[in-house]
Design an enzyme around this catalytic site. Structure first.
Site, PDB file in Angstrom:
ATOM      1  N   ARG A   1       0.821  -1.214   0.000  1.00 51.04           N
ATOM      2  CA  ARG A   1       0.000   0.000   0.000  1.00 51.04           C
ATOM      3  C   ARG A   1       0.860   1.272   0.000  1.00 51.04           C
ATOM      4  O   ARG A   1       0.475   2.288   0.585  1.00 51.04           O
ATOM      5  CB  ARG A   1      -0.934   0.018   1.221  1.00 51.04           C
ATOM      6  CG  ARG A   1      -1.956  -1.094   1.234  1.00 51.04           C
ATOM      7  CD  ARG A   1      -3.002  -0.881   0.135  1.00 51.04           C
ATOM      8  NE  ARG A   1      -4.167  -1.710   0.380  1.00 51.04           N
ATOM      9  CZ  ARG A   1      -5.325  -1.262   0.862  1.00 51.04           C
ATOM     10  NH1 ARG A   1      -5.488   0.017   1.128  1.00 51.04           N
ATOM     11  NH2 ARG A   1      -6.312  -2.078   1.041  1.00 51.04           N
TER      12      ARG A   1
ATOM     13  N   ARG B   1      -2.707   6.963   1.112  1.00 58.76           N
ATOM     14  CA  ARG B   1      -3.144   8.164   1.817  1.00 58.76           C
ATOM     15  C   ARG B   1      -2.155   8.805   2.773  1.00 58.76           C
ATOM     16  O   ARG B   1      -2.416   9.879   3.290  1.00 58.76           O
ATOM     17  CB  ARG B   1      -4.437   7.852   2.584  1.00 58.76           C
ATOM     18  CG  ARG B   1      -5.626   7.686   1.680  1.00 58.76           C
ATOM     19  CD  ARG B   1      -6.727   6.969   2.379  1.00 58.76           C
ATOM     20  NE  ARG B   1      -6.264   5.634   2.742  1.00 58.76           N
ATOM     21  CZ  ARG B   1      -6.975   4.751   3.425  1.00 58.76           C
ATOM     22  NH1 ARG B   1      -8.161   5.071   3.852  1.00 58.76           N
ATOM     23  NH2 ARG B   1      -6.480   3.566   3.685  1.00 58.76           N
TER      24      ARG B   1
ATOM     25  N   ARG C   1      -6.806  12.675  -4.607  1.00 59.36           N
ATOM     26  CA  ARG C   1      -7.989  12.051  -4.027  1.00 59.36           C
ATOM     27  C   ARG C   1      -9.131  13.069  -3.887  1.00 59.36           C
ATOM     28  O   ARG C   1     -10.303  12.710  -3.970  1.00 59.36           O
ATOM     29  CB  ARG C   1      -7.580  11.541  -2.660  1.00 59.36           C
ATOM     30  CG  ARG C   1      -8.544  10.650  -1.967  1.00 59.36           C
ATOM     31  CD  ARG C   1      -7.854  10.115  -0.728  1.00 59.36           C
ATOM     32  NE  ARG C   1      -8.681   9.169  -0.037  1.00 59.36           N
ATOM     33  CZ  ARG C   1      -9.390   9.475   1.027  1.00 59.36           C
ATOM     34  NH1 ARG C   1      -9.353  10.695   1.521  1.00 59.36           N
ATOM     35  NH2 ARG C   1     -10.123   8.549   1.604  1.00 59.36           N
TER      36      ARG C   1
ATOM     37  N   ASP D   1      -6.780  -1.868  -7.456  1.00 57.97           N
ATOM     38  CA  ASP D   1      -7.355  -2.520  -6.279  1.00 57.97           C
ATOM     39  C   ASP D   1      -7.674  -3.968  -6.617  1.00 57.97           C
ATOM     40  O   ASP D   1      -7.918  -4.297  -7.782  1.00 57.97           O
ATOM     41  CB  ASP D   1      -8.626  -1.804  -5.821  1.00 57.97           C
ATOM     42  CG  ASP D   1      -8.956  -2.180  -4.382  1.00 57.97           C
ATOM     43  OD1 ASP D   1      -8.379  -1.559  -3.476  1.00 57.97           O
ATOM     44  OD2 ASP D   1      -9.743  -3.110  -4.171  1.00 57.97           O
TER      45      ASP D   1
ATOM     46  N   TYR E   1     -15.344 -10.886  -0.311  1.00 55.96           N
ATOM     47  CA  TYR E   1     -16.041  -9.648  -0.699  1.00 55.96           C
ATOM     48  C   TYR E   1     -17.261  -9.930  -1.568  1.00 55.96           C
ATOM     49  O   TYR E   1     -18.285  -9.263  -1.466  1.00 55.96           O
ATOM     50  CB  TYR E   1     -15.085  -8.688  -1.407  1.00 55.96           C
ATOM     51  CG  TYR E   1     -14.103  -8.047  -0.456  1.00 55.96           C
ATOM     52  CD1 TYR E   1     -14.516  -7.036   0.415  1.00 55.96           C
ATOM     53  CD2 TYR E   1     -12.778  -8.452  -0.391  1.00 55.96           C
ATOM     54  CE1 TYR E   1     -13.631  -6.447   1.308  1.00 55.96           C
ATOM     55  CE2 TYR E   1     -11.885  -7.871   0.491  1.00 55.96           C
ATOM     56  CZ  TYR E   1     -12.321  -6.869   1.343  1.00 55.96           C
ATOM     57  OH  TYR E   1     -11.459  -6.299   2.224  1.00 55.96           O
TER      58      TYR E   1
HETATM   59  O1  CP3 Z   1      -0.031  -1.267  -2.611  1.00 56.85           O
HETATM   60  C1  CP3 Z   1      -0.259  -0.271  -3.327  1.00 56.85           C
HETATM   61  O2  CP3 Z   1       0.174   0.843  -3.096  1.00 56.85           O
HETATM   62  C2  CP3 Z   1      -1.056  -0.489  -4.598  1.00 56.85           C
HETATM   63  C3  CP3 Z   1      -2.450  -0.225  -4.505  1.00 56.85           C
HETATM   64  C4  CP3 Z   1      -3.400  -1.108  -3.723  1.00 56.85           C
HETATM   65  C5  CP3 Z   1      -4.643  -0.615  -3.232  1.00 56.85           C
HETATM   66  N1  CP3 Z   1      -5.358  -1.653  -2.730  1.00 56.85           N
HETATM   67  C6  CP3 Z   1      -5.076   0.781  -3.297  1.00 56.85           C
HETATM   68  C7  CP3 Z   1      -6.148   1.233  -2.392  1.00 56.85           C
HETATM   69  C8  CP3 Z   1      -3.364  -2.474  -3.433  1.00 56.85           C
HETATM   70  C9  CP3 Z   1      -2.261  -3.481  -3.681  1.00 56.85           C
HETATM   71  C10 CP3 Z   1      -4.621  -2.795  -2.819  1.00 56.85           C
HETATM   72  C11 CP3 Z   1      -4.972  -4.160  -2.419  1.00 56.85           C
HETATM   73  C12 CP3 Z   1      -6.177  -4.384  -1.631  1.00 56.85           C
HETATM   74  N2  CP3 Z   1      -7.395  -3.777  -1.725  1.00 56.85           N
HETATM   75  C13 CP3 Z   1      -6.292  -5.400  -0.653  1.00 56.85           C
HETATM   76  C14 CP3 Z   1      -5.215  -6.369  -0.314  1.00 56.85           C
HETATM   77  C15 CP3 Z   1      -4.150  -5.771   0.518  1.00 56.85           C
HETATM   78  C16 CP3 Z   1      -4.550  -5.485   1.928  1.00 56.85           C
HETATM   79  O3  CP3 Z   1      -4.406  -4.351   2.350  1.00 56.85           O
HETATM   80  O4  CP3 Z   1      -4.981  -6.433   2.608  1.00 56.85           O
HETATM   81  C17 CP3 Z   1      -7.582  -5.340  -0.115  1.00 56.85           C
HETATM   82  C18 CP3 Z   1      -8.154  -6.227   0.967  1.00 56.85           C
HETATM   83  C19 CP3 Z   1      -8.292  -4.324  -0.821  1.00 56.85           C
HETATM   84  C20 CP3 Z   1      -9.701  -3.932  -0.658  1.00 56.85           C
HETATM   85  C21 CP3 Z   1      -9.802  -2.530  -0.233  1.00 56.85           C
HETATM   86  N3  CP3 Z   1      -9.570  -1.454  -1.052  1.00 56.85           N
HETATM   87  C22 CP3 Z   1     -10.171  -2.044   1.041  1.00 56.85           C
HETATM   88  C23 CP3 Z   1     -10.512  -2.905   2.229  1.00 56.85           C
HETATM   89  C24 CP3 Z   1     -10.148  -0.652   0.958  1.00 56.85           C
HETATM   90  C25 CP3 Z   1     -10.594   0.318   2.007  1.00 56.85           C
HETATM   91  C26 CP3 Z   1      -9.722   0.306   3.177  1.00 56.85           C
HETATM   92  C27 CP3 Z   1      -8.618   1.303   3.002  1.00 56.85           C
HETATM   93  O5  CP3 Z   1      -7.459   0.925   3.140  1.00 56.85           O
HETATM   94  O6  CP3 Z   1      -8.983   2.444   2.744  1.00 56.85           O
HETATM   95  C28 CP3 Z   1      -9.717  -0.296  -0.334  1.00 56.85           C
HETATM   96  C29 CP3 Z   1      -9.489   1.047  -0.860  1.00 56.85           C
HETATM   97  C30 CP3 Z   1      -8.100   1.373  -1.305  1.00 56.85           C
HETATM   98  N4  CP3 Z   1      -7.347   0.604  -2.142  1.00 56.85           N
HETATM   99  C31 CP3 Z   1      -7.376   2.560  -1.016  1.00 56.85           C
HETATM  100  C32 CP3 Z   1      -6.154   2.483  -1.701  1.00 56.85           C
HETATM  101  C33 CP3 Z   1      -5.055   3.508  -1.755  1.00 56.85           C
HETATM  102  C34 CP3 Z   1      -7.873   3.709  -0.188  1.00 56.85           C
HETATM  103  C35 CP3 Z   1      -8.681   4.570  -1.067  1.00 56.85           C
HETATM  104  C36 CP3 Z   1      -8.739   5.973  -0.572  1.00 56.85           C
HETATM  105  O7  CP3 Z   1      -9.497   6.207   0.366  1.00 56.85           O
HETATM  106  O8  CP3 Z   1      -8.024   6.797  -1.134  1.00 56.85           O
END
Ligand code: CP3
Length: 342
Positions: free
Chosen positions: A27, A31, A40, A76, A153
């Site tokens: 990640r 943010r 964003r 994502d 999911y």
């Molecule tokens: O790693 C990176 O920088 C690449 C981008 C990336 C995102 N999501 C961007 C994202 C990757 C590799 C993911 C994977 C992802 N997404 C997973 C597996 C990894 C982990 O953390 O367990 C999962 C379970 C998701 C599903 C998901 N997407 C959730 C649960 C959420 C909300 C929770 C959160 O962290 O905000 C997201 C949204 C998300 N995906 C954001 C980002 C940067 C946040 C979006 C925002 O509010 O700007």
């Protein structure tokens, strides 16, 4: 200029001697970076994912600003359910939401499998653009969610503390569950192979919720699909990240994967023992420890590398970086790896 195969990440995954371990952060595009927050405010989440220029800009931010040794595509894991025909929303400060979930055979029959990966053309376009902009500075990581985590999911429709609905689905309709897991696996394999063709130098499979399963149930509902994916991705090494499933490390070390990701609940020496020193390990810094004072971060990083050993090792966090991590603390983590001396 390095040729791609000389990058530390790829050498570590092949088990070749490195001068120091490579480092990136799960990640890492997100943010905690002020420039991400700015984008964003202007564009919603899936617009950021679906616009190659935006995905490229966000992917490069941590490479330019934090100095990580690899770029990971900004996207994502939930784009796969979208590509299979399910609507996915991202609700501000709550997380993902799928208005229509999977409960029965009819729901399953409505999912697109064959050719579904073609719906993700914007990802391949983003990868090609990122690859060009990176100009070989660091390798590019592609990724997907693991079938069990995606099923969670698709069945629950959102995150959950226990994923009891997803487990109920698996335990009470196992045939249906396996049929769904296989459909997700087929799409994921085609998707990851298309990412490799578009320029991903390696791929990671995120099984974020695998630790919700008992060792026996992991063997039934998660492991066979992870093994299929590791064996079917061609032309790039695969890292499997089965978060919380330390009990599966011995088996997964015998899969076709090149690396295994670890969360922070396992001791490095125990992970080496379970995997018989036979595979590259990645992890496993507690993301919350990045909130510690910088000298404490640097000391813990040194201890972590000493414990894993600097070879066959990729320094990383044990899960995604949190939004409240100061950028200079993230940078201290990366610098500490780069400064490592045995
Ligand atoms: O790693 C990176 O920088 C690449 C981008 C990336 C995102 N999501 C961007 C994202 C990757 C590799 C993911 C994977 C992802 N997404 C997973 C597996 C990894 C982990 O953390 O367990 C999962 C379970 C998701 C599903 C998901 N997407 C959730 C649960 C959420 C909300 C929770 C959160 O962290 O905000 C997201 C949204 C998300 N995906 C954001 C980002 C940067 C946040 C979006 C925002 O509010 O700007």
């Amino acid at each position: 200029m390095n040729t791609p195969s000389e990058h530390l990440m790829l050498k570590a995954l092949r088990g070749e001697q490195v001068s120091r371990p490579p480092v990136w952060m799960m990640r890492q595009a997100g943010r905690y970076l002020p420039d991400y927050i700015k984008l964003r405010e202007k564009y919603d989440f899936f617009t950021r994912c679906e616009t190659p220029e935006l995905a490229c800009e966000i992917t490069l931010q941590p490479v330019d600003q934090v100095g990580v040794d690899a770029a990971i595509l900004f996207s994502d894991i939930l784009v796969v359910p979208q590509a299979m025909g399910l609507e996915v929303q991202l609700i501000e400060s709550k997380g993902p939401f799928l208005p229509k979930t999977i409960a029965n055979q009819n729901d399953l029959d409505a999912l697109q499998v064959i050719g579904a990966e073609a719906n993700l053309h914007y990802v391949y376009e983003a990868l090609r653009l990122i690859k060009k902009e990176l100009n070989n500075r660091v390798p590019l990581i592609g990724f997907a969610g693991a079938p069990w985590t995606i099923l969670c999911y698709m069945v629950e429709g959102k995150g959950s503390k226990s994923f009891d609905k997803a487990k109920q689905f698996c335990f009470s309709q196992p045939q249906l569950a396996h049929s769904l897991l296989q459909k997700i696996t087929d799409v994921t394999i085609a998707y990851l192979n298309a990412q490799v063709v578009a320029g991903a130098d390696l791929v990671q499979v995120f099984d974020s919720w695998s630790g919700m399963l008992s060792p026996q149930d992991f063997k039934i509902f998660a492991q066979p699909y992870l093994e299929q994916i590791a064996a079917a991705v061609k032309g790039a090494p695969v890292i499997l990240f089965p978060k919380g499933s330390w009990y599966a490390l011995a088996d997964l070390s015998k899969s076709a994967a090149s690396g295994l990701g670890l969360d922070w609940t396992i001791e490095p020496q125990f992970a080496r023992q379970l995997t018989n020193n036979s595979i590259t390990l990645q992890g496993n810094f507690d993301p919350c420890k990045l909130l510690a004072p910088i000298p404490e971060i640097k000391k813990s990083v040194k201890e972590m590398i000493d414990a894993f050993g600097p070879q066959r090792y990729i320094a990383n966090l044990g899960h995604g970086i949190l939004p409240n991590i100061p950028v200079d603390h993230a940078k201290a983590f990366v610098d500490a790896v780069k400064e490592y001396q045995a």
